[in-house]
Design a protein around this motif. Structure first.
Motif, PDB file in Angstrom:
ATOM      1  N   ALA A  67       0.855  -1.195   0.000  1.00  0.00           N
ATOM      2  CA  ALA A  67       0.000   0.000   0.000  1.00  0.00           C
ATOM      3  C   ALA A  67       0.889   1.242   0.000  1.00  0.00           C
ATOM      4  CB  ALA A  67      -0.911   0.007   1.221  1.00  0.00           C
TER       5      ALA A  67
ATOM      6  N   TRP B 177       0.702   5.548  -0.622  1.00  0.00           N
ATOM      7  CA  TRP B 177      -0.002   6.802  -0.889  1.00  0.00           C
ATOM      8  C   TRP B 177       0.934   7.768  -1.610  1.00  0.00           C
ATOM      9  CZ3 TRP B 177      -4.759   8.582  -0.997  1.00  0.00           C
ATOM     10  CH2 TRP B 177      -5.754   7.909  -0.288  1.00  0.00           C
TER      11      TRP B 177
ATOM     12  N   GLY C 180      -3.294   9.785  -4.673  1.00  0.00           N
ATOM     13  CA  GLY C 180      -3.686   8.458  -5.114  1.00  0.00           C
ATOM     14  C   GLY C 180      -3.129   7.394  -4.194  1.00  0.00           C
ATOM     15  N   LEU C 181      -3.881   6.334  -4.031  1.00  0.00           N
ATOM     16  CA  LEU C 181      -3.464   5.169  -3.258  1.00  0.00           C
ATOM     17  C   LEU C 181      -3.338   4.000  -4.218  1.00  0.00           C
ATOM     18  CD1 LEU C 181      -3.021   3.488  -0.651  1.00  0.00           C
ATOM     19  CD2 LEU C 181      -5.529   3.287  -0.505  1.00  0.00           C
ATOM     20  N   LYS C 182      -2.190   3.356  -4.196  1.00  0.00           N
ATOM     21  CA  LYS C 182      -1.959   2.187  -5.042  1.00  0.00           C
ATOM     22  C   LYS C 182      -1.583   1.003  -4.159  1.00  0.00           C
ATOM     23  CE  LYS C 182      -1.681   2.282  -9.053  1.00  0.00           C
ATOM     24  NZ  LYS C 182      -2.655   1.949 -10.068  1.00  0.00           N
ATOM     25  N   TYR C 183      -1.936  -0.174  -4.634  1.00  0.00           N
ATOM     26  CA  TYR C 183      -1.551  -1.428  -3.982  1.00  0.00           C
ATOM     27  C   TYR C 183      -0.677  -2.196  -4.966  1.00  0.00           C
ATOM     28  CZ  TYR C 183      -5.179  -0.349  -0.591  1.00  0.00           C
ATOM     29  OH  TYR C 183      -5.943   0.258   0.374  1.00  0.00           O
ATOM     30  N   PHE C 184       0.598  -2.332  -4.641  1.00  0.00           N
ATOM     31  CA  PHE C 184       1.542  -2.997  -5.519  1.00  0.00           C
ATOM     32  C   PHE C 184       1.849  -4.392  -5.001  1.00  0.00           C
ATOM     33  CE2 PHE C 184       2.839   1.601  -5.900  1.00  0.00           C
ATOM     34  CZ  PHE C 184       2.333   1.783  -7.182  1.00  0.00           C
TER      35      PHE C 184
ATOM     36  N   GLN D  97       7.763   0.002  -8.578  1.00  0.00           N
ATOM     37  CA  GLN D  97       6.440   0.380  -9.065  1.00  0.00           C
ATOM     38  C   GLN D  97       6.038   1.754  -8.539  1.00  0.00           C
ATOM     39  OE1 GLN D  97       3.546  -3.167  -9.052  1.00  0.00           O
ATOM     40  NE2 GLN D  97       5.299  -3.897  -7.857  1.00  0.00           N
ATOM     41  N   ALA D  98       6.391   2.036  -7.288  1.00  0.00           N
ATOM     42  CA  ALA D  98       6.079   3.344  -6.707  1.00  0.00           C
ATOM     43  C   ALA D  98       6.832   4.462  -7.420  1.00  0.00           C
ATOM     44  CB  ALA D  98       6.393   3.343  -5.209  1.00  0.00           C
TER      45      ALA D  98
ATOM     46  N   PHE E 191       5.157   5.002 -10.816  1.00  0.00           N
ATOM     47  CA  PHE E 191       3.859   5.658 -10.656  1.00  0.00           C
ATOM     48  C   PHE E 191       4.030   7.133 -10.307  1.00  0.00           C
ATOM     49  CE2 PHE E 191       0.121   7.077  -8.343  1.00  0.00           C
ATOM     50  CZ  PHE E 191      -0.888   6.726  -9.223  1.00  0.00           C
TER      51      PHE E 191
ATOM     52  N   SER F  43       2.776  10.153 -12.625  1.00  0.00           N
ATOM     53  CA  SER F  43       1.734  11.040 -12.086  1.00  0.00           C
ATOM     54  C   SER F  43       2.110  12.504 -12.268  1.00  0.00           C
ATOM     55  CB  SER F  43       1.496  10.741 -10.602  1.00  0.00           C
ATOM     56  OG  SER F  43       0.988   9.431 -10.460  1.00  0.00           O
TER      57      SER F  43
END
Length: 167
Positions: A122, A124, A136-140, A150-151, A154, A158
């Motif tokens: 998780a 943010w 945005g919140l992403k789950y990698f 991945q963060a 992203f 963004s």
């Protein structure tokens, strides 16, 4: 998901550098779980001082508060991995640096540290300008390195999308 390579990150950083240059914008980063990786990717490019003003690695809550002005109350109420914290990280980075655009990242990269509410993977994000901050919140998925890669991608994408919509 295919593995994100150093070359993938490099290419995204080059593209963002071009967008920052066209926009006449200066970038600052405020990073936690990525440990300065976005700033590293951006400054790996020759001439990046034309569009990167700096970066802050604020891994601990103390650093988030002391360096970025994140409210101790916000940290206590929401935890470091939360939308209110990444919003305040962007605002603090912009204030501290004088940059025109910022990205902030706070997440659970693993392998430990996750919970039911905030599992490993998780992350943010907040990005934008003093007038316009998006989140945005992403789950990698994957191990610590994969989550962080991945963060980074992203985050870079963004900011690029944010600036491209403003040009």
């Amino acid at each position: 998901m295919p593995e994100i390579t150093d070359e993938d990150i490099r290419q995204q950083a080059i593209e963002l550098g071009s967008v920052l240059t066209r926009a006449g914008a200066m970038l600052v980063t405020a990073e936690s779980c990525t440990g300065g990786w976005v700033a590293k990717a951006m400054t790996d490019q020759a001439g990046s001082s034309a569009y990167v003003t700096g970066g802050l690695v604020t891994y601990s809550n103390h650093a988030k508060h002391a360096l970025l002005g994140v409210s101790e109350q916000t940290l206590a109420e929401h935890g470091a991995v939360s939308e209110p914290v990444v919003r305040q990280m962007v605002a603090g980075a912009l204030r501290a640096s004088g940059a025109s655009v910022a990205i902030s990242i706070s997440g659970v990269a693993g392998p430990g540290g996750g919970s039911d509410a905030k599992p490993v993977g998780a992350v943010w994000f907040a990005w934008g300008s003093a007038e316009n901050i998006s989140t945005g919140l992403k789950y990698f998925d994957g191990d610590r390195d994969q989550v962080r890669r991945q963060a980074v991608i992203f985050a870079i994408e963004s900011v690029r999308r944010f600036l491209s919509s403003d040009i």
